[in-house]
Design an enzyme around this catalytic site. Structure first.
Site, mmCIF file in Angstrom:
data_model
loop_
_atom_site.group_PDB
_atom_site.id
_atom_site.type_symbol
_atom_site.label_atom_id
_atom_site.label_comp_id
_atom_site.label_asym_id
_atom_site.label_seq_id
_atom_site.Cartn_x
_atom_site.Cartn_y
_atom_site.Cartn_z
ATOM 1 C CB VAL A 61 6.441 -50.849 44.016
ATOM 2 C CG1 VAL A 61 6.628 -49.998 45.308
ATOM 3 C CG2 VAL A 61 7.383 -51.797 43.489
ATOM 4 C CE LYS A 115 5.353 -46.213 46.417
ATOM 5 N NZ LYS A 115 5.818 -45.159 47.182
ATOM 6 C CB SER A 116 0.048 -45.190 39.236
ATOM 7 O OG SER A 116 -0.534 -44.615 38.120
ATOM 8 C CG ASP A 139 1.204 -51.486 33.232
ATOM 9 O OD1 ASP A 139 0.197 -50.684 33.150
ATOM 10 O OD2 ASP A 139 2.175 -51.011 34.032
ATOM 11 C CG HIS A 189 8.970 -45.763 36.891
ATOM 12 N ND1 HIS A 189 7.955 -44.947 37.422
ATOM 13 C CD2 HIS A 189 8.183 -46.191 35.741
ATOM 14 C CE1 HIS A 189 7.062 -44.654 36.738
ATOM 15 N NE2 HIS A 189 7.084 -45.566 35.577
ATOM 16 C CG MET A 200 5.418 -44.372 28.963
ATOM 17 S SD MET A 200 3.705 -44.181 28.458
ATOM 18 C CE MET A 200 2.439 -44.335 29.702
ATOM 19 N N GLY A 238 6.627 -54.123 35.067
ATOM 20 C CA GLY A 238 5.878 -54.268 36.259
ATOM 21 C C GLY A 238 4.704 -55.239 36.175
ATOM 22 C CG LEU A 264 11.524 -42.136 36.580
ATOM 23 C CD1 LEU A 264 13.090 -42.389 36.513
ATOM 24 C CD2 LEU A 264 11.170 -43.572 35.593
ATOM 25 C CG HIS A 265 5.983 -44.286 40.484
ATOM 26 N ND1 HIS A 265 5.991 -45.552 40.262
ATOM 27 C CD2 HIS A 265 5.046 -44.061 39.557
ATOM 28 C CE1 HIS A 265 5.198 -46.126 39.707
ATOM 29 N NE2 HIS A 265 4.789 -45.387 38.694
HETATM 30 P P1 AMP Z 1 5.114 -46.752 32.577
HETATM 31 O O1 AMP Z 1 6.058 -45.519 32.895
HETATM 32 O O2 AMP Z 1 3.977 -46.392 33.334
HETATM 33 O O3 AMP Z 1 4.989 -47.231 31.243
HETATM 34 O O4 AMP Z 1 5.554 -47.972 33.645
HETATM 35 C C1 AMP Z 1 6.804 -48.300 33.262
HETATM 36 C C2 AMP Z 1 7.194 -49.701 33.851
HETATM 37 O O5 AMP Z 1 6.954 -49.458 35.250
HETATM 38 C C3 AMP Z 1 6.034 -50.701 33.575
HETATM 39 O O6 AMP Z 1 6.675 -52.060 33.169
HETATM 40 C C4 AMP Z 1 5.276 -50.679 34.575
HETATM 41 O O7 AMP Z 1 4.365 -52.005 34.895
HETATM 42 C C5 AMP Z 1 6.062 -50.428 35.603
HETATM 43 N N1 AMP Z 1 5.485 -49.987 36.903
HETATM 44 C C6 AMP Z 1 4.626 -49.010 36.915
HETATM 45 N N2 AMP Z 1 4.081 -48.924 38.368
HETATM 46 C C7 AMP Z 1 4.511 -49.924 38.817
HETATM 47 C C8 AMP Z 1 4.282 -50.304 40.334
HETATM 48 N N3 AMP Z 1 3.407 -49.643 41.122
HETATM 49 N N4 AMP Z 1 5.143 -51.444 40.550
HETATM 50 C C9 AMP Z 1 5.705 -51.870 39.914
HETATM 51 N N5 AMP Z 1 5.681 -51.802 38.585
HETATM 52 C C10 AMP Z 1 5.352 -50.734 37.926
#
Ligand code: AMP
Length: 281
Positions: free
Chosen positions: A176, A184-185, A150, A37, A30, A147, A33-34
């Site tokens: 991560v 990380k979020s 989730d 991702h 979504m 990741g 990015l960190h």
């Molecule tokens: P999102 O943009 O939050 O929907 O995340 C996209 C993908 O990145 C999902 O598969 C998440 O599980 C993964 N993700 C988000 N944060 C982390 C993290 N800290 N470590 C590993 N994967 C992550």
């Protein structure tokens, strides 16, 4: 790096890549990015000829009182980071492209959703499943990277792929973390300084539970309570849940045994954070 916003252009591009024998790794996100991702992109880079990342804040997976409008967005920054991570194709559709007015199909996830985020966020995984089916049909990837941050999503996607015979291999990637352990979020930017320090207690509480389990404790309710106490005593956050289930089936257990997940969700003023550890005992 190509940036594509149209579904039909994307499908033509992907068919071309597949016809020329390229393997495709896909990282759905979504955005904002960190390093979490980027780690998924790095894993995809290792194992595939072409790496596709999507950036789409999917309205279907947000509840009416959730943070869809406030969800952080910064496409220019994301574009730079994706390029540096070795992404070949960035799929960046807008809302109308993904959900035209004529949209008439509803996807319902039936299992693994009456617990954790599924219980607290009604309809969330229906929205996740809907967008992923669309994305898999658009990207036509061999492998998709998700990741374990989730972890419930990974469990649901595992069922989605198996139940609907989607020809995609699920590639789960470990969480991560920041140096102090915070997962990380994208939502971490919404923590104030005090909350940011307190937020480290999510992971600390999970680590403490792991130590207890290593010491031989196996009573699920006692360990749950122990984790809740640590979070309550060290943060101003409101606990949404602290739970322990078998993993990936997400069934209730009384004793710690086999592969299990300890998962937490805590609401701070402007951000709801989740974290988990998965252990095999
Ligand atoms: P999102 O943009 O939050 O929907 O995340 C996209 C993908 O990145 C999902 O598969 C998440 O599980 C993964 N993700 C988000 N944060 C982390 C993290 N800290 N470590 C590993 N994967 C992550």
């Amino acid at each position: 790096m190509k940036i594509i916003s149209s579904i039909s252009t994307m499908q033509l591009e992907m068919k071309k890549q597949i016809r020329s024998g390229k393997t495709i790794g896909f990282v759905p996100t979504m955005g904002f990015l960190h390093e979490g991702h980027l780690q998924l992109a790095a894993e995809a880079r290792k194992n595939n000829d072409i790496v596709v990342m999507s950036i789409f804040v999917n309205p279907l997976q947000f509840g009416p009182n959730e943070d869809f409008d406030q969800y952080p967005r910064d496409f220019e920054r994301d574009e730079r980071l994706a390029q540096n991570a070795g992404v070949d194709i960035l799929f960046y559709p807008d809302h109308k492209e993904m959900y035209p007015d004529s949209f008439s199909i509803k996807v319902t996830v039936q299992d693994k959703i009456d617990v954790l985020c599924g219980e607290k966020r009604e309809g969330h995984f229906d929205g996740v499943a809907t967008v992923l089916i669309k994305l898999f049909n658009i990207v036509m990837c061999d492998k998709a990277y998700f990741g374990l941050k989730d972890a419930q999503q990974v469990a649901v996607v595992d069922s989605l792929i198996k139940d609907l015979n989607i020809p995609v291999e699920l590639m789960p990637v470990p969480i991560v973390r920041e140096e102090d352990g915070l997962a990380k979020s994208s939502r971490n930017v919404y923590l104030n300084q005090i909350e940011r320090e307190q937020a480290t207690f999510l992971y600390k509480s999970l680590q403490a539970a792991k130590e207890q389990i290593n010491d031989g404790y196996d009573n699920v309710q006692e360990i749950r309570q122990y984790v809740m106490n640590i979070i309550e005593q060290n943060t101003d956050g409101i606990i949404d849940y602290v739970d322990i289930y078998s993993y990936p089936n997400l069934k209730a257990i009384e004793k710690i045994n086999g592969k299990i997940i300890i998962a937490v969700a805590v609401k701070f003023k402007k951000a709801r954070l989740i974290d988990n550890i998965i252990l095999t005992v």
